[in-house]
Design an enzyme around this catalytic site. Structure first.
Site, PDB file in Angstrom:
ATOM      1  CG  HIS A 149      -4.363   0.401   4.205  1.00 38.01           C
ATOM      2  ND1 HIS A 149      -3.747  -0.399   3.273  1.00 38.01           N
ATOM      3  CD2 HIS A 149      -5.269   1.147   3.508  1.00 38.01           C
ATOM      4  CE1 HIS A 149      -4.253  -0.150   2.073  1.00 38.01           C
ATOM      5  NE2 HIS A 149      -5.167   0.783   2.192  1.00 38.01           N
ATOM      6  CB  CYS A 175      -0.966  -0.002   1.181  1.00 42.19           C
ATOM      7  SG  CYS A 175      -0.179  -0.099   2.804  1.00 42.19           S
TER       8      CYS A 175
END
Length: 202
Positions: free
Chosen positions: A173, A102
């Site tokens: 994330h 990510c």
């Protein structure tokens, strides 16, 4: 087949390698940007908030904002909420198909969507963008996972920083907020694996 096993003939050996997460650290991220070919005048800087005074001292103009989120219950509930997630014309979106990518995907989203008239010399990012220009988000993600040059740059970046690398999927994330040149609003470009087929438009 598991996500880290090759699923078809010709897949890169890189797909068998567990990818570590890169540290949310400007030095680490700037080295990664340089390694994939993003111009040197595009830099990552730390900010402590999103108020006007928090970004007033940044050099140049703000192109994108990367937000590091813990994968807690609030995060999961927020993902489940409805939002506009239709295709955004002119927005380059890569769906994450491999764990711990990510950060790298968010950096690519920030550069290619946030920098107006981005000009790239011959480099890994330019080659990748040319290869995937006619593909959908998931196909872009698969091609990125097979791209040896960008995966090597990711691994080199992941080996740096001050954090201890833990096995398995990262507990945080990265989300990219970016205002593409052809749009009048900022959008949230998410990279959660297989979760979002299109970016959220806010």
């Amino acid at each position: 087949n598991s996500p880290d096993q090759p699923t078809r003939k010709g897949n890169s050996e890189q797909l068998r390698i567990k990818m570590n997460a890169i540290e949310s650290n400007p030095d680490v991220m700037n080295k990664l940007l340089a390694a994939i070919g993003v111009p040197g005048n595009f830099k990552i800087h730390d900010v402590l908030g999103t108020e006007e005074q928090d970004v007033a001292d940044l050099p140049g103009s703000l192109k994108a904002l990367l937000l590091l989120l813990p994968k807690d219950d609030f995060y999961k509930e927020a993902l489940a909420e409805k939002a506009s997630d239709s295709e955004a014309p002119g927005v380059i979106f890569i769906q994450q198909t491999k764990e711990n990518m990510c950060g790298t995907i968010s950096l690519i989203h920030a550069a290619v969507n946030g920098i107006e008239n981005l000009t790239l010399e011959d480099c890994p990012l330019k080659s990748f963008l040319e290869e995937v220009q006619d593909l959908g988000p998931e196909e872009k993600g698969n091609k990125l996972a097979e791209n040896e040059a960008i995966m090597a740059a990711h691994n080199e970046a992941a080996a740096e920083g001050q954090s201890n690398q833990l096995p398995g999927e990262a507990a945080h994330h990265v989300v990219c907020f970016v205002k593409p040149a052809n749009l009048t609003v900022w959008g949230s470009v998410l990279t959660r694996p297989r979760c979002r087929p299109w970016p959220w438009m806010l």
